[in-house]
Design a protein around this motif. Sequence first.
Motif, PDB file in Angstrom:
ATOM      1  N   GLN A   1       7.340  -9.592  -0.130  1.00 20.85           N
ATOM      2  CA  GLN A   1       7.401  -8.909  -1.416  1.00 20.85           C
ATOM      3  C   GLN A   1       7.654  -7.417  -1.287  1.00 20.85           C
ATOM      4  O   GLN A   1       8.281  -6.813  -2.150  1.00 20.85           O
ATOM      5  N   LEU A   2       7.169  -6.815  -0.209  1.00 23.36           N
ATOM      6  CA  LEU A   2       7.203  -5.359  -0.110  1.00 23.36           C
ATOM      7  C   LEU A   2       8.158  -4.837   0.953  1.00 23.36           C
ATOM      8  O   LEU A   2       8.453  -3.647   0.973  1.00 23.36           O
ATOM      9  N   GLY A   3       8.621  -5.705   1.857  1.00 16.58           N
ATOM     10  CA  GLY A   3       9.462  -5.228   2.944  1.00 16.58           C
ATOM     11  C   GLY A   3       8.657  -4.405   3.930  1.00 16.58           C
ATOM     12  O   GLY A   3       7.452  -4.606   4.063  1.00 16.58           O
ATOM     13  N   ASN A   4       9.332  -3.455   4.574  1.00 19.28           N
ATOM     14  CA  ASN A   4       8.656  -2.668   5.622  1.00 19.28           C
ATOM     15  C   ASN A   4       7.768  -1.562   5.055  1.00 19.28           C
ATOM     16  O   ASN A   4       7.744  -0.460   5.593  1.00 19.28           O
ATOM     17  N   ARG A   5       7.063  -1.863   4.010  1.00 18.63           N
ATOM     18  CA  ARG A   5       6.148  -0.856   3.432  1.00 18.63           C
ATOM     19  C   ARG A   5       4.781  -1.061   4.056  1.00 18.63           C
ATOM     20  O   ARG A   5       3.871  -1.605   3.437  1.00 18.63           O
ATOM     21  N   TRP A   6       4.664  -0.608   5.296  1.00 15.54           N
ATOM     22  CA  TRP A   6       3.494  -0.946   6.101  1.00 15.54           C
ATOM     23  C   TRP A   6       2.202  -0.426   5.503  1.00 15.54           C
ATOM     24  O   TRP A   6       1.170  -1.099   5.541  1.00 15.54           O
ATOM     25  N   SER A   7       2.260   0.772   4.999  1.00 13.91           N
ATOM     26  CA  SER A   7       1.021   1.330   4.451  1.00 13.91           C
ATOM     27  C   SER A   7       0.590   0.587   3.199  1.00 13.91           C
ATOM     28  O   SER A   7      -0.594   0.394   2.955  1.00 13.91           O
ATOM     29  N   LYS A   8       1.570   0.154   2.409  1.00 17.16           N
ATOM     30  CA  LYS A   8       1.236  -0.629   1.214  1.00 17.16           C
ATOM     31  C   LYS A   8       0.634  -1.974   1.622  1.00 17.16           C
ATOM     32  O   LYS A   8      -0.353  -2.427   1.055  1.00 17.16           O
ATOM     33  N   ILE A   9       1.247  -2.601   2.609  1.00 15.22           N
ATOM     34  CA  ILE A   9       0.726  -3.883   3.092  1.00 15.22           C
ATOM     35  C   ILE A   9      -0.692  -3.698   3.615  1.00 15.22           C
ATOM     36  O   ILE A   9      -1.577  -4.510   3.352  1.00 15.22           O
ATOM     37  N   ALA A  10      -0.898  -2.598   4.325  1.00 16.67           N
ATOM     38  CA  ALA A  10      -2.212  -2.360   4.931  1.00 16.67           C
ATOM     39  C   ALA A  10      -3.309  -2.251   3.882  1.00 16.67           C
ATOM     40  O   ALA A  10      -4.469  -2.564   4.157  1.00 16.67           O
ATOM     41  N   ARG A  11      -2.950  -1.826   2.678  1.00 18.90           N
ATOM     42  CA  ARG A  11      -3.962  -1.680   1.633  1.00 18.90           C
ATOM     43  C   ARG A  11      -4.575  -3.018   1.247  1.00 18.90           C
ATOM     44  O   ARG A  11      -5.668  -3.069   0.686  1.00 18.90           O
ATOM     45  N   TYR A  12      -3.848  -4.089   1.525  1.00 19.26           N
ATOM     46  CA  TYR A  12      -4.372  -5.411   1.189  1.00 19.26           C
ATOM     47  C   TYR A  12      -5.170  -6.024   2.343  1.00 19.26           C
ATOM     48  O   TYR A  12      -5.701  -7.106   2.211  1.00 19.26           O
ATOM     49  N   LEU A  13      -5.197  -5.323   3.453  1.00 19.25           N
ATOM     50  CA  LEU A  13      -5.937  -5.819   4.616  1.00 19.25           C
ATOM     51  C   LEU A  13      -6.962  -4.775   5.033  1.00 19.25           C
ATOM     52  O   LEU A  13      -6.702  -3.970   5.923  1.00 19.25           O
ATOM     53  N   PRO A  14      -8.108  -4.782   4.396  1.00 14.75           N
ATOM     54  CA  PRO A  14      -9.122  -3.766   4.668  1.00 14.75           C
ATOM     55  C   PRO A  14      -9.435  -3.660   6.158  1.00 14.75           C
ATOM     56  O   PRO A  14      -9.669  -4.669   6.813  1.00 14.75           O
ATOM     57  N   GLY A  15      -9.407  -2.439   6.642  1.00 18.61           N
ATOM     58  CA  GLY A  15      -9.739  -2.223   8.045  1.00 18.61           C
ATOM     59  C   GLY A  15      -8.548  -2.260   8.976  1.00 18.61           C
ATOM     60  O   GLY A  15      -8.640  -1.825  10.117  1.00 18.61           O
TER      61      GLY A  15
END
Length: 257
Positions: free
Chosen positions: A75-89
Amino acid sequence: MDVRKGPWTAEEDSILFNYVNSHGEGRWNAAACSAGLKRSGKSCRLRWLNYLGPSVKRGNITLQEQLLILDLHFQLGNRWSKIARYLPGRTDNEIKNYWRTRVQKQARQLKCDVNSKEFRDTMRYVWMPRLFERIQASNDSISAIAIDSDVVQPPQSHLDPTHSSPSKSSWVNPHVASTTSISNSISDQVQLQVSPVSDVVENFKLIGTSEKDEMVILTDQGYDGDTMNELIGWEESLENGLWNEEDMWFLQQQFSG
DNA sequence: AATTGGTTCAACCGCCCGAAA
DNA sequence: TTTTCGGGCGGTTGAACCAAT
């Protein structure tokens, strides 16, 4: 002035850890000077965010997290920081490394581009559903997460002597789902701990029943016989963790007929 | 035991953006 | 309005590690 680069020493870690604990985050250039660290502010910030911070979670990426990463990347592509927001820690760096070392490697072995339709379909209709099945079959099942749904990963650090290994089922942040606009996806299923209804999971259900009809679903995604044979013969994959023997058996059941 | 090749991941780089001066 | 600076982000690098030879 001389600015140190390269790996951080335990002493530097300790200085930065104590400084941020007493002064808070931010103003990293000033922090580096005040703390007496011969490091750039950027380097201090990175070290804190990726390693020293109390919320940084260590250890292997779980099946649930893998599934989330794959789904969110769709859904987000290489938006790593955005993806990381959904994975706490988990940090953006960690997720990016996971993607490059594990996922892109699979694409290379399949001799296709990681962004190609073939590979994306392989992930979407084979790999992700299998991950989901393995999650359901394991002790890390979503129902188990639901029981723990009010548990959020506690702050921890390698400098904290009370630090314990992360709880396998405590990574879910119940607050994330309510703030996301992403809907009807696996990330929602996991975040919200409700029964699976997403498109991907629905497709998986169909595929997973081993009925002949499901081959239609897969071939409709553009696979020809050669591609399927490559998938089935892809035994090296057994060794790198994405497929296990059960997966390979599953693929053979699905595609060799 | 030494070498080689592959993998992982911490750390850096360059670019960008927004806020403050 | 322009410049400067801090911070965020994605891409890349290289050291450490490991397994195979």
